[in-house]
Design an enzyme around this catalytic site. Structure first.
Site, PDB file in Angstrom:
ATOM      1  CB  THR A  16       4.102   4.849  -7.914  1.00 17.92           C
ATOM      2  OG1 THR A  16       4.630   6.091  -7.897  1.00 17.92           O
ATOM      3  CG2 THR A  16       2.538   4.782  -7.138  1.00 17.92           C
ATOM      4  NE  ARG A  68      18.532  14.856  10.592  1.00 24.17           N
ATOM      5  CZ  ARG A  68      17.252  14.536   9.942  1.00 24.17           C
ATOM      6  NH1 ARG A  68      17.200  13.603   9.143  1.00 24.17           N
ATOM      7  NH2 ARG A  68      16.089  15.319  10.078  1.00 24.17           N
ATOM      8  CG  MET A  93       9.312  11.449   1.843  1.00 27.11           C
ATOM      9  SD  MET A  93      10.272  12.734   0.497  1.00 27.11           S
ATOM     10  CE  MET A  93       8.959  12.813  -0.541  1.00 27.11           C
ATOM     11  NE  ARG A  94      14.634  10.517   9.142  1.00 22.79           N
ATOM     12  CZ  ARG A  94      14.263  11.510  10.106  1.00 22.79           C
ATOM     13  NH1 ARG A  94      13.170  12.069  10.273  1.00 22.79           N
ATOM     14  NH2 ARG A  94      15.021  11.616  11.099  1.00 22.79           N
ATOM     15  CG  LEU A  96      19.913   9.885   3.515  1.00 18.30           C
ATOM     16  CD1 LEU A  96      20.064   9.206   1.953  1.00 18.30           C
ATOM     17  CD2 LEU A  96      20.096   8.641   4.344  1.00 18.30           C
ATOM     18  CG  ASN A 110      16.175  11.827  -4.820  1.00 18.76           C
ATOM     19  OD1 ASN A 110      15.115  11.180  -4.373  1.00 18.76           O
ATOM     20  ND2 ASN A 110      16.150  12.964  -4.694  1.00 18.76           N
ATOM     21  CG  HIS A 112      13.104  16.495  -6.644  1.00 19.18           C
ATOM     22  ND1 HIS A 112      12.627  16.638  -5.648  1.00 19.18           N
ATOM     23  CD2 HIS A 112      12.643  17.965  -7.129  1.00 19.18           C
ATOM     24  CE1 HIS A 112      12.214  17.844  -5.151  1.00 19.18           C
ATOM     25  NE2 HIS A 112      12.326  18.638  -6.400  1.00 19.18           N
ATOM     26  CG  ASP A 148      15.191  17.252  -3.568  1.00 15.52           C
ATOM     27  OD1 ASP A 148      15.292  16.067  -3.664  1.00 15.52           O
ATOM     28  OD2 ASP A 148      14.437  18.198  -2.952  1.00 15.52           O
ATOM     29  CD  GLU A 177       8.330  11.473  -9.929  1.00 13.81           C
ATOM     30  OE1 GLU A 177       8.897  10.769  -9.080  1.00 13.81           O
ATOM     31  OE2 GLU A 177       7.558  12.504  -9.665  1.00 13.81           O
TER      32      GLU A 177
HETATM   33  C1  GAR Z   1       7.563  10.877  -6.156  1.00 13.90           C
HETATM   34  O1  GAR Z   1       7.029  11.931  -6.777  1.00 13.90           O
HETATM   35  C2  GAR Z   1       9.108  11.560  -5.837  1.00 13.90           C
HETATM   36  O2  GAR Z   1       9.702  12.294  -7.167  1.00 13.90           O
HETATM   37  C3  GAR Z   1       9.181  12.189  -4.600  1.00 13.90           C
HETATM   38  O3  GAR Z   1       8.068  11.543  -3.847  1.00 13.90           O
HETATM   39  C4  GAR Z   1       7.349  10.932  -4.783  1.00 13.90           C
HETATM   40  C5  GAR Z   1       7.088   9.475  -4.018  1.00 13.90           C
HETATM   41  O4  GAR Z   1       6.264   8.665  -4.796  1.00 13.90           O
HETATM   42  N1  GAR Z   1      10.101  12.516  -4.259  1.00 13.90           N
HETATM   43  C6  GAR Z   1      10.801  13.659  -3.826  1.00 13.90           C
HETATM   44  O5  GAR Z   1       9.950  14.766  -3.804  1.00 13.90           O
HETATM   45  C7  GAR Z   1      12.126  13.690  -3.304  1.00 13.90           C
HETATM   46  N2  GAR Z   1      12.409  15.098  -3.050  1.00 13.90           N
HETATM   47  P1  GAR Z   1       6.126   7.209  -4.729  1.00 13.90           P
HETATM   48  O6  GAR Z   1       6.383   6.841  -3.231  1.00 13.90           O
HETATM   49  O7  GAR Z   1       4.999   6.831  -5.543  1.00 13.90           O
HETATM   50  O8  GAR Z   1       7.398   6.651  -5.599  1.00 13.90           O
END
Ligand code: GAR
Length: 218
Positions: A16, A68, A93-94, A96, A110, A112, A148, A177
């Site tokens: 999203t 990695r 979600m990896r 780096l 990023n 968060h 983060d 976000e």
């Molecule tokens: C989002 O809420 C983003 O802030 C979080 O993953 C979600 C992804 O949603 N990211 C983290 O937690 C990074 N540490 P999306 O795929 O719908 O954008």
């Protein structure tokens, strides 16, 4: 020819935030363009969003690599080949490697779902509720080696409401976000963002409201 900033977006899931960036980049005059979307997960829904918008996609599965470092090298090669100037992590979600993070220092951001430096990591919304904070939110920041962590570009505050559970709170933060991430991208693409001693300075970066107090006492 385009003088727009060339962006690569890394995703792992529904995308999203990617969609918010796609929509922003579609606005006339927006100073950035998404040239490549990479997912480390084959069936990430975000890939379909990118394809629908006519953006090049690539799947680079982390499981296909021995280390990695090898995975990150593959990412780096793909991004360079596409002439990417800025990386946006959008639900990627990896973790780096330090080498990759250093290579892209101040050229990788990023989003968060917490007001960093509070609540790094996973399960942020429940942890915010469990801690009893009255204001939560989201942060867009430059990426550093620690997860983060890194200079903060934009934050948006979201009050905790009576009866909130983690899903309700997550949904309201996600809306923010989708505003904060395109805003941070625009500010960077307009060359308004500088980092000095790990603090971001935004040219003419005035806040949109004086304060958010919760509960208000009224
Ligand atoms: C989002 O809420 C983003 O802030 C979080 O993953 C979600 C992804 O949603 N990211 C983290 O937690 C990074 N540490 P999306 O795929 O719908 O954008």
């Amino acid at each position: 020819m385009t003088d727009k900033l060339k962006v690569g977006v890394l995703i792992s899931g529904r995308g999203t935030n990617l969609q918010a960036l796609i929509d922003a980049c579609a606005e006339p005059g927006f100073p950035a363009t998404i040239a490549l979307v990479i997912s480390n997960v084959d069936d990430a829904y975000g890939l379909q969003r990118a394809e629908k918008a006519g953006i090049a996609t690539q799947v680079i599965r982390h499981q296909a690599f021995d280390s990695r470092a090898d995975f990150d090298n593959a990412l780096d090669n793909a991004l360079r080949k596409s002439g990417i100037e800025l990386i946006c992590l959008a639900g990627f979600m990896r973790l780096l490697t330090a080498e990759f993070v250093d290579t892209w220092r101040d050229r990788m951001i990023n989003v968060h779902p917490s007001l960093l430096p509070a609540f790094k990591g996973l399960d942020t919304h429940q942890r915010a509720l469990d801690a009893g904070v009255t204001i939560a939110g989201c942060t867009v920041h430059f990426v550093r080696i620690e997860m983060d962590d890194g200079p903060i570009i934009v934050q948006a505050a979201v009050p905790i409401l009576p009866g909130d559970d983690s899903d309700r709170l997550a949904a309201r933060i996600l809306e923010k976000e989708h505003v904060a991430y395109p805003l941070a991208l625009r500010l960077i693409a307009e060359n308004k963002v500088t980092v000095t001693d790990e603090i971001v300075h935004v040219e003419n970066g005035a806040p949109s409201a004086e304060s958010l107090i919760n509960p208000s006492g009224n």
